[in-house]
Design a protein around this motif. Structure first.
Motif, mmCIF file in Angstrom:
data_model
loop_
_atom_site.group_PDB
_atom_site.id
_atom_site.type_symbol
_atom_site.label_atom_id
_atom_site.label_comp_id
_atom_site.label_asym_id
_atom_site.label_seq_id
_atom_site.Cartn_x
_atom_site.Cartn_y
_atom_site.Cartn_z
ATOM 1 N N ASP A 98 14.709 40.600 -13.072
ATOM 2 C CA ASP A 98 13.921 39.631 -12.304
ATOM 3 C C ASP A 98 12.718 40.319 -11.663
ATOM 4 O OD1 ASP A 98 12.978 37.816 -10.250
ATOM 5 O OD2 ASP A 98 14.908 36.782 -10.414
ATOM 6 N N LYS A 99 11.538 39.733 -11.826
ATOM 7 C CA LYS A 99 10.297 40.301 -11.301
ATOM 8 C C LYS A 99 10.310 40.428 -9.782
ATOM 9 C CE LYS A 99 7.605 38.350 -15.071
ATOM 10 N NZ LYS A 99 6.485 37.474 -15.436
ATOM 11 N N LYS A 100 11.151 39.631 -9.124
ATOM 12 C CA LYS A 100 11.227 39.687 -7.658
ATOM 13 C C LYS A 100 11.845 40.994 -7.169
ATOM 14 C CE LYS A 100 11.891 34.741 -7.352
ATOM 15 N NZ LYS A 100 12.977 33.788 -7.325
ATOM 16 N N ARG A 101 12.443 41.761 -8.078
ATOM 17 C CA ARG A 101 13.060 43.031 -7.705
ATOM 18 C C ARG A 101 12.032 44.145 -7.523
ATOM 19 N NH1 ARG A 101 18.531 42.943 -7.909
ATOM 20 N NH2 ARG A 101 19.452 41.175 -8.975
ATOM 21 N N LEU A 102 10.786 43.863 -7.869
ATOM 22 C CA LEU A 102 9.684 44.801 -7.662
ATOM 23 C C LEU A 102 8.642 44.112 -6.802
ATOM 24 C CD1 LEU A 102 8.107 47.423 -8.256
ATOM 25 C CD2 LEU A 102 7.264 46.317 -10.342
ATOM 26 N N ARG A 103 8.248 44.778 -5.739
ATOM 27 C CA ARG A 103 7.276 44.181 -4.825
ATOM 28 C C ARG A 103 6.261 45.237 -4.414
ATOM 29 N NH1 ARG A 103 8.952 40.853 0.666
ATOM 30 N NH2 ARG A 103 6.883 40.790 1.592
ATOM 31 N N ARG A 104 5.028 44.796 -4.199
ATOM 32 C CA ARG A 104 3.960 45.668 -3.746
ATOM 33 C C ARG A 104 3.383 45.080 -2.467
ATOM 34 N NH1 ARG A 104 -0.552 43.882 -2.896
ATOM 35 N NH2 ARG A 104 -0.700 42.729 -4.836
ATOM 36 N N GLU A 105 3.182 45.933 -1.461
ATOM 37 C CA GLU A 105 2.633 45.485 -0.178
ATOM 38 C C GLU A 105 1.657 46.522 0.357
ATOM 39 O OE1 GLU A 105 2.898 42.725 1.597
ATOM 40 O OE2 GLU A 105 4.448 41.750 0.394
ATOM 41 N N TRP A 106 0.662 46.031 1.065
ATOM 42 C CA TRP A 106 -0.290 46.911 1.750
ATOM 43 C C TRP A 106 0.088 46.974 3.221
ATOM 44 C CZ3 TRP A 106 -1.633 48.684 -2.490
ATOM 45 C CH2 TRP A 106 -2.224 47.980 -3.523
ATOM 46 N N VAL A 107 0.251 48.188 3.740
ATOM 47 C CA VAL A 107 0.650 48.383 5.137
ATOM 48 C C VAL A 107 -0.146 49.554 5.706
ATOM 49 C CG1 VAL A 107 2.574 48.794 6.716
ATOM 50 C CG2 VAL A 107 3.006 47.654 4.534
ATOM 51 N N SER A 108 -0.872 49.328 6.781
ATOM 52 C CA SER A 108 -1.659 50.413 7.379
ATOM 53 C C SER A 108 -0.818 51.203 8.380
ATOM 54 C CB SER A 108 -2.908 49.858 8.060
ATOM 55 O OG SER A 108 -2.575 49.206 9.253
ATOM 56 N N ALA A 109 -1.340 52.334 8.781
ATOM 57 C CA ALA A 109 -0.610 53.249 9.666
ATOM 58 C C ALA A 109 -0.192 52.610 10.981
ATOM 59 C CB ALA A 109 -1.463 54.490 9.932
ATOM 60 N N GLY A 110 -0.967 51.669 11.490
ATOM 61 C CA GLY A 110 -0.659 51.037 12.774
ATOM 62 C C GLY A 110 0.227 49.812 12.665
ATOM 63 N N GLU A 111 0.736 49.534 11.472
ATOM 64 C CA GLU A 111 1.522 48.317 11.261
ATOM 65 C C GLU A 111 3.020 48.603 11.095
ATOM 66 O OE1 GLU A 111 -1.530 45.225 9.208
ATOM 67 O OE2 GLU A 111 -0.799 46.828 7.879
ATOM 68 N N GLY A 112 3.573 49.281 12.086
ATOM 69 C CA GLY A 112 5.001 49.590 12.055
ATOM 70 C C GLY A 112 5.865 48.345 12.022
ATOM 71 N N ARG A 113 5.530 47.361 12.831
ATOM 72 C CA ARG A 113 6.300 46.100 12.867
ATOM 73 C C ARG A 113 6.227 45.404 11.507
ATOM 74 N NH1 ARG A 113 10.427 44.641 14.630
ATOM 75 N NH2 ARG A 113 9.861 45.511 16.632
ATOM 76 N N LYS A 114 5.047 45.385 10.898
ATOM 77 C CA LYS A 114 4.892 44.763 9.580
ATOM 78 C C LYS A 114 5.750 45.483 8.543
ATOM 79 C CE LYS A 114 1.522 43.564 6.013
ATOM 80 N NZ LYS A 114 0.118 43.619 5.587
#
Length: 136
Positions: A98-114
């Motif tokens: 299932d394609k949902k088993r691979l995910r890509r996200e952008w997260v910057s250094a200041g986005e710990g909560r994200k």
């Protein structure tokens, strides 16, 4: 299925998303502990073979994180990552994963909560999908 604890691999770029994970930890934010981080210099250094190997060796889900577009320390690395992940999802689909088993996200250094929210949400998605049926 209720006892299913997924094995999640999270690839983090050194400059942004790993720093976000570190910020989450030093800020004592709580996250679901069912993941392992592998730090890379850039999200573009994650060879598709690494992802396929993770699934072959028992991962139930793979999350690739990196710098936001335009903020990559290697100028255009995250654009390469975006293209690779799209193609890799097509390959996974052809392999019956299932394609949902691979995910890509952008997260910057200041986005710990994200970072924590993305990881928790991804783990929940994988729990709902259940374990991958492996052919022995």
């Amino acid at each position: 299925m209720q006892d299913f604890e997924p094995k999640i691999i999270v690839f983090c770029c050194r400059w942004c998303s790993y720093a976000a994970a570190d910020l989450a930890g030093t800020s004592r934010m709580t996250a679901n502990p069912q993941f392992v981080i592998i730090r890379t210099l850039c999200s573009s250094r994650i060879d598709p073979e690494f992802v396929l190997d993770a699934f072959a060796k028992g991962a139930d889900g793979v999350l690739v994180t990196g710098c936001h577009p335009g903020d990559c320390h290697y100028v255009n690395g995250n654009y390469k990552t975006r293209r690779r992940i799209l193609l890799l999802k097509e390959v996974l689909g052809q392999l019956g994963i299932d394609k949902k088993r691979l995910r890509r996200e952008w997260v910057s250094a200041g986005e710990g909560r994200k970072f924590v929210e993305i990881v928790d949400e991804f783990i929940e998605t994988i729990k709902n999908l259940g374990p991958i049926d492996r052919v022995e």
